[in-house]
Write a protein that holds these residues in place. Sequence first.
Motif, PDB file in Angstrom:
ATOM      1  N   PRO A 140     -20.281 -27.898 -12.394  1.00  0.00           N
ATOM      2  CA  PRO A 140     -21.371 -27.159 -11.733  1.00  0.00           C
ATOM      3  C   PRO A 140     -21.113 -26.989 -10.238  1.00  0.00           C
ATOM      4  N   LYS A 141     -21.263 -25.753  -9.759  1.00  0.00           N
ATOM      5  CA  LYS A 141     -21.082 -25.371  -8.350  1.00  0.00           C
ATOM      6  C   LYS A 141     -19.627 -25.452  -7.878  1.00  0.00           C
ATOM      7  N   GLU A 142     -18.694 -25.674  -8.782  1.00  0.00           N
ATOM      8  CA  GLU A 142     -17.287 -25.718  -8.409  1.00  0.00           C
ATOM      9  C   GLU A 142     -16.719 -24.295  -8.331  1.00  0.00           C
ATOM     10  N   THR A 143     -15.761 -24.094  -7.425  1.00  0.00           N
ATOM     11  CA  THR A 143     -15.175 -22.776  -7.185  1.00  0.00           C
ATOM     12  C   THR A 143     -13.662 -22.842  -7.332  1.00  0.00           C
ATOM     13  N   ILE A 144     -13.088 -21.801  -7.923  1.00  0.00           N
ATOM     14  CA  ILE A 144     -11.642 -21.672  -7.998  1.00  0.00           C
ATOM     15  C   ILE A 144     -11.236 -20.416  -7.237  1.00  0.00           C
ATOM     16  N   HIS A 145     -10.200 -20.553  -6.402  1.00  0.00           N
ATOM     17  CA  HIS A 145      -9.742 -19.440  -5.571  1.00  0.00           C
ATOM     18  C   HIS A 145      -8.424 -18.885  -6.106  1.00  0.00           C
ATOM     19  N   TYR A 146      -8.271 -17.561  -6.011  1.00  0.00           N
ATOM     20  CA  TYR A 146      -7.070 -16.897  -6.491  1.00  0.00           C
ATOM     21  C   TYR A 146      -6.489 -16.010  -5.395  1.00  0.00           C
ATOM     22  N   LYS A 147      -5.174 -15.786  -5.507  1.00  0.00           N
ATOM     23  CA  LYS A 147      -4.492 -14.840  -4.635  1.00  0.00           C
ATOM     24  C   LYS A 147      -3.517 -14.033  -5.498  1.00  0.00           C
ATOM     25  N   ALA A 148      -3.518 -12.728  -5.308  1.00  0.00           N
ATOM     26  CA  ALA A 148      -2.637 -11.858  -6.085  1.00  0.00           C
ATOM     27  C   ALA A 148      -2.068 -10.778  -5.168  1.00  0.00           C
ATOM     28  N   TYR A 149      -1.028 -10.093  -5.680  1.00  0.00           N
ATOM     29  CA  TYR A 149      -0.298  -9.143  -4.849  1.00  0.00           C
ATOM     30  C   TYR A 149      -0.098  -7.825  -5.587  1.00  0.00           C
ATOM     31  N   LEU A 150      -0.226  -6.730  -4.833  1.00  0.00           N
ATOM     32  CA  LEU A 150       0.028  -5.401  -5.363  1.00  0.00           C
ATOM     33  C   LEU A 150       0.950  -4.654  -4.412  1.00  0.00           C
ATOM     34  N   THR A 151       1.673  -3.670  -4.946  1.00  0.00           N
ATOM     35  CA  THR A 151       2.615  -2.895  -4.143  1.00  0.00           C
ATOM     36  C   THR A 151       2.415  -1.406  -4.409  1.00  0.00           C
ATOM     37  N   TRP A 152       2.419  -0.611  -3.330  1.00  0.00           N
ATOM     38  CA  TRP A 152       2.351   0.849  -3.439  1.00  0.00           C
ATOM     39  C   TRP A 152       3.608   1.427  -2.809  1.00  0.00           C
ATOM     40  N   ASP A 153       4.277   2.353  -3.509  1.00  0.00           N
ATOM     41  CA  ASP A 153       5.529   2.928  -3.015  1.00  0.00           C
ATOM     42  C   ASP A 153       5.311   4.108  -2.068  1.00  0.00           C
ATOM     43  N   LYS A 154       4.048   4.376  -1.700  1.00  0.00           N
ATOM     44  CA  LYS A 154       3.653   5.428  -0.761  1.00  0.00           C
ATOM     45  C   LYS A 154       3.839   6.840  -1.304  1.00  0.00           C
ATOM     46  N   GLU A 155       4.124   6.963  -2.589  1.00  0.00           N
ATOM     47  CA  GLU A 155       4.181   8.281  -3.220  1.00  0.00           C
ATOM     48  C   GLU A 155       2.758   8.710  -3.565  1.00  0.00           C
ATOM     49  N   ARG A 156       2.367   9.909  -3.135  1.00  0.00           N
ATOM     50  CA  ARG A 156       0.983  10.344  -3.321  1.00  0.00           C
ATOM     51  C   ARG A 156       0.768  11.097  -4.634  1.00  0.00           C
ATOM     52  N   TYR A 157       1.743  11.832  -5.047  1.00  0.00           N
ATOM     53  CA  TYR A 157       1.597  12.565  -6.304  1.00  0.00           C
ATOM     54  C   TYR A 157       2.001  11.647  -7.458  1.00  0.00           C
ATOM     55  N   ARG A 158       1.078  11.461  -8.398  1.00  0.00           N
ATOM     56  CA  ARG A 158       1.344  10.598  -9.540  1.00  0.00           C
ATOM     57  C   ARG A 158       1.179  11.388 -10.829  1.00  0.00           C
ATOM     58  N   TYR A 166      -3.343  13.296  -7.154  1.00  0.00           N
ATOM     59  CA  TYR A 166      -2.808  13.242  -5.797  1.00  0.00           C
ATOM     60  C   TYR A 166      -3.683  12.304  -4.979  1.00  0.00           C
ATOM     61  N   ILE A 167      -3.068  11.317  -4.346  1.00  0.00           N
ATOM     62  CA  ILE A 167      -3.806  10.341  -3.546  1.00  0.00           C
ATOM     63  C   ILE A 167      -4.024  10.931  -2.159  1.00  0.00           C
ATOM     64  N   HIS A 168      -5.233  11.359  -1.890  1.00  0.00           N
ATOM     65  CA  HIS A 168      -5.538  12.003  -0.602  1.00  0.00           C
ATOM     66  C   HIS A 168      -5.576  10.960   0.514  1.00  0.00           C
ATOM     67  N   GLU A 169      -4.859  11.262   1.588  1.00  0.00           N
ATOM     68  CA  GLU A 169      -4.743  10.291   2.673  1.00  0.00           C
ATOM     69  C   GLU A 169      -6.033  10.117   3.465  1.00  0.00           C
ATOM     70  N   THR A 170      -6.947  11.104   3.409  1.00  0.00           N
ATOM     71  CA  THR A 170      -8.183  11.019   4.197  1.00  0.00           C
ATOM     72  C   THR A 170      -9.397  10.583   3.374  1.00  0.00           C
ATOM     73  N   HIS A 171      -9.241  10.489   2.055  1.00  0.00           N
ATOM     74  CA  HIS A 171     -10.364  10.084   1.213  1.00  0.00           C
ATOM     75  C   HIS A 171     -10.479   8.561   1.163  1.00  0.00           C
ATOM     76  N   PRO A 172     -11.705   8.054   1.064  1.00  0.00           N
ATOM     77  CA  PRO A 172     -11.847   6.601   0.919  1.00  0.00           C
ATOM     78  C   PRO A 172     -11.438   6.145  -0.478  1.00  0.00           C
ATOM     79  N   ASP A 217      -6.357   0.553   1.442  1.00  0.00           N
ATOM     80  CA  ASP A 217      -5.816   1.519   2.407  1.00  0.00           C
ATOM     81  C   ASP A 217      -4.674   2.331   1.794  1.00  0.00           C
ATOM     82  N   PHE A 218      -4.933   3.632   1.570  1.00  0.00           N
ATOM     83  CA  PHE A 218      -3.887   4.566   1.157  1.00  0.00           C
ATOM     84  C   PHE A 218      -3.665   5.636   2.238  1.00  0.00           C
ATOM     85  N   SER A 219      -4.049   5.337   3.457  1.00  0.00           N
ATOM     86  CA  SER A 219      -3.880   6.318   4.532  1.00  0.00           C
ATOM     87  C   SER A 219      -2.422   6.351   4.996  1.00  0.00           C
ATOM     88  N   GLU A 220      -2.128   7.308   5.878  1.00  0.00           N
ATOM     89  CA  GLU A 220      -0.756   7.413   6.413  1.00  0.00           C
ATOM     90  C   GLU A 220      -0.473   6.247   7.345  1.00  0.00           C
TER      91      GLU A 220
END
Length: 220
Positions: A140-158, A166-172, A217-220
Amino acid sequence: MRLLICLLFSISVSSQVKPLSFKIDRLTAIDSTVKRYYTLEYHIENVSEKTVSFVLNGSNLIPINAGSQSEKMYFKLFENDMPIEMNNVVENGFRQKLFEIDDAKKLTEEEINKLQEEAIKYFEEQRKKSILDNVVTLKPKETIHYKAYLTWDKERYRRQGDFEHYIHETHPHYLELAFNLMLETFEDELTPEEYKTISSNPNLITGWYTSNKVAIDFSE
């Protein structure tokens, strides 16, 4: 009579309260010339008054549209408020390849079939290990913490099959995590003894959990 109805309603509502709280704490990014590396930190807390157990490989991320019957953590990407229905925008930072396509072209059909059999066996063993090594118990009330990693090759058209994006650089853009606590779908992956050991745990819980959304963040 009114008191009885209120009491029954209260019991019904309390029984639906989930025992876990799930939250993304932060998502940070570091750039190289060709890639962007994301570090994701999040936690799960047992907010109930009872000890709980569940099966979850919380540090291994897979796209949510890759399937909903996994012991791993799912991630989902959004552009504005719309989901990006593709699973090749970002990759798990620890993704491994057994061999490159160029190497495969040099192999005979018999050698390729053997490699495929070995790969299937390897992933079956890893799946079992992922299940058995990730039975989590929280007091009870115990917490477990995690850390993970992702990679983006900066290619916008998928492109994935018939889907294009297309990953728009100005869209949130946003990222959300989810996990599905279950057990029945693991039965075929384990021996009867292994499955019985996990399923007989009186503190075992099930259910679908979704985190908060955070900006990615997928901005330029």
